[in-house]
Structure formats: C-alpha cells, structure tokens
Design a protein around this motif. Structure first.
Motif, PDB file in Angstrom:
ATOM      1  N   ILE A 234       0.290  16.324  -7.902  1.00 58.99           N
ATOM      2  CA  ILE A 234      -0.353  15.466  -8.894  1.00 58.99           C
ATOM      3  C   ILE A 234       0.404  14.143  -9.005  1.00 58.99           C
ATOM      4  N   ILE A 235      -0.357  13.052  -9.112  1.00 56.38           N
ATOM      5  CA  ILE A 235       0.201  11.738  -9.392  1.00 56.38           C
ATOM      6  C   ILE A 235      -0.256  11.337 -10.785  1.00 56.38           C
ATOM      7  N   THR A 236       0.661  10.830 -11.603  1.00 52.96           N
ATOM      8  CA  THR A 236       0.329  10.308 -12.918  1.00 52.96           C
ATOM      9  C   THR A 236       0.624   8.822 -12.925  1.00 52.96           C
ATOM     10  N   ILE A 237      -0.377   8.025 -13.323  1.00 59.03           N
ATOM     11  CA  ILE A 237      -0.237   6.566 -13.343  1.00 59.03           C
ATOM     12  C   ILE A 237      -0.322   6.108 -14.805  1.00 59.03           C
TER      13      ILE A 237
ATOM     14  N   VAL B   7       0.857  -1.182   0.000  1.00 60.76           N
ATOM     15  CA  VAL B   7       0.000   0.000   0.000  1.00 60.76           C
ATOM     16  C   VAL B   7       0.897   1.236   0.000  1.00 60.76           C
ATOM     17  N   LEU B   8       0.683   2.085  -0.993  1.00 60.92           N
ATOM     18  CA  LEU B   8       1.452   3.324  -1.118  1.00 60.92           C
ATOM     19  C   LEU B   8       0.570   4.489  -0.696  1.00 60.92           C
ATOM     20  N   GLU B   9       1.102   5.373   0.133  1.00 66.35           N
ATOM     21  CA  GLU B   9       0.360   6.553   0.579  1.00 66.35           C
ATOM     22  C   GLU B   9       1.133   7.801   0.178  1.00 66.35           C
ATOM     23  N   TYR B  10       0.397   8.751  -0.395  1.00 62.44           N
ATOM     24  CA  TYR B  10       0.989  10.018  -0.819  1.00 62.44           C
ATOM     25  C   TYR B  10       0.157  11.148  -0.223  1.00 62.44           C
ATOM     26  N   ARG B  11       0.762  11.915   0.668  1.00 53.90           N
ATOM     27  CA  ARG B  11       0.057  13.010   1.332  1.00 53.90           C
ATOM     28  C   ARG B  11      -0.071  14.218   0.420  1.00 53.90           C
ATOM     29  N   ASN B  12      -1.150  14.977   0.659  1.00 51.34           N
ATOM     30  CA  ASN B  12      -1.359  16.282   0.049  1.00 51.34           C
ATOM     31  C   ASN B  12      -1.419  16.212  -1.481  1.00 51.34           C
TER      32      ASN B  12
ATOM     33  N   ILE C  61      -5.127  12.730  -9.358  1.00 54.23           N
ATOM     34  CA  ILE C  61      -4.454  11.555  -9.910  1.00 54.23           C
ATOM     35  C   ILE C  61      -4.885  11.429 -11.355  1.00 54.23           C
ATOM     36  N   ARG C  62      -3.911  11.341 -12.252  1.00 53.43           N
ATOM     37  CA  ARG C  62      -4.185  11.131 -13.673  1.00 53.43           C
ATOM     38  C   ARG C  62      -3.873   9.677 -14.000  1.00 53.43           C
ATOM     39  N   VAL C  63      -4.832   8.990 -14.595  1.00 49.08           N
ATOM     40  CA  VAL C  63      -4.618   7.624 -15.067  1.00 49.08           C
ATOM     41  C   VAL C  63      -4.583   7.723 -16.586  1.00 49.08           C
ATOM     42  N   THR C  64      -3.424   7.428 -17.165  1.00 47.33           N
ATOM     43  CA  THR C  64      -3.203   7.651 -18.587  1.00 47.33           C
ATOM     44  C   THR C  64      -3.028   6.331 -19.331  1.00 47.33           C
TER      45      THR C  64
ATOM     46  N   ASP D 199       3.486   2.301 -13.531  1.00 48.91           N
ATOM     47  CA  ASP D 199       4.480   3.323 -13.197  1.00 48.91           C
ATOM     48  C   ASP D 199       3.750   4.477 -12.529  1.00 48.91           C
ATOM     49  N   ILE D 200       4.211   4.864 -11.349  1.00 50.35           N
ATOM     50  CA  ILE D 200       3.586   5.932 -10.574  1.00 50.35           C
ATOM     51  C   ILE D 200       4.574   7.079 -10.465  1.00 50.35           C
ATOM     52  N   ASP D 201       4.205   8.211 -11.066  1.00 47.67           N
ATOM     53  CA  ASP D 201       5.057   9.395 -11.062  1.00 47.67           C
ATOM     54  C   ASP D 201       4.406  10.463 -10.183  1.00 47.67           C
ATOM     55  N   VAL D 202       5.126  10.940  -9.182  1.00 46.65           N
ATOM     56  CA  VAL D 202       4.595  11.921  -8.242  1.00 46.65           C
ATOM     57  C   VAL D 202       5.254  13.272  -8.489  1.00 46.65           C
ATOM     58  N   ASP D 203       4.429  14.282  -8.762  1.00 51.22           N
ATOM     59  CA  ASP D 203       4.900  15.657  -8.907  1.00 51.22           C
ATOM     60  C   ASP D 203       4.506  16.395  -7.632  1.00 51.22           C
ATOM     61  N   ASP D 204       5.427  16.434  -6.665  1.00 44.70           N
ATOM     62  CA  ASP D 204       5.136  17.048  -5.369  1.00 44.70           C
ATOM     63  C   ASP D 204       4.844  18.540  -5.490  1.00 44.70           C
TER      64      ASP D 204
END
Length: 97
Positions: A87-90, A44-49, A53-56, A78-83
C-alpha cells in the motif's frame, strides 16, 4: 518521502513478472494539469507490486479517458510506502491557485 511539487499524476503499469499486483507510477510536475499541455514530469517514481494507493486529505480528479488521478495545487507531497501491505499512502500540502 517528501517532495516539493506542484502536481502529481498517479497511474499504473502492468504487473511485473513474478509480482501479484501492478506497478504504481507517480509522476511529479512543476505545473498544474500537465496532461493538457504535454509537459514532461520532473521525476517519475515507480513502485512494483502495489495493491492500493490511498490519497488522504487532498482534492484530486480521476480522468476516465486516461485512467489517471490528477492532484493539482500542491506545494509538497509525502509518499509513504508500506511494502509489507503493498500500500502507498499519499498526503501533502495543497492550496488554491
């Protein structure tokens, strides 16, 4: 970051103290439709704030009863996090079962 997985469930937790946005949860499973079997996640991955989330390029299903997004038939994700942008892009590799 890349992960080998069969399925992901995307959900959320409440906003953490001091954050503007909610905490995103991405659970990785080794089976499709784990919400139907009660299977525990491998990770389980948790990303605060996170605001968005973009699912592409992946087929996904949104379940209104649980407010989760289910992505089945994956071989990798692939999970890319732009802090800076919150935004998270999957993206990933998905086939048919």
């Amino acid at each position: 970051m890349a992960y080998k997985t069969k399925n992901i469930l995307i959900g959320r937790k409440p906003t953490a103290q001091g954050d503007e946005f909610k905490t995103a949860i991405i659970a990785l499973f080794d089976v499709n439709n784990p919400h139907k079997t009660g299977t525990a996640p491998q990770k389980v991955l948790e990303y605060r704030n996170i605001e968005k989330i973009r699912v592409t390029g992946l087929d996904c299903t949104y379940y209104l009863e649980g407010n989760d997004i289910v992505v089945n038939n994956l071989s990798s994700v692939d999970i890319d996090v732009d802090d800076a942008a919150n935004i998270i892009t999957i993206t990933g590799v998905q086939g048919k079962e």
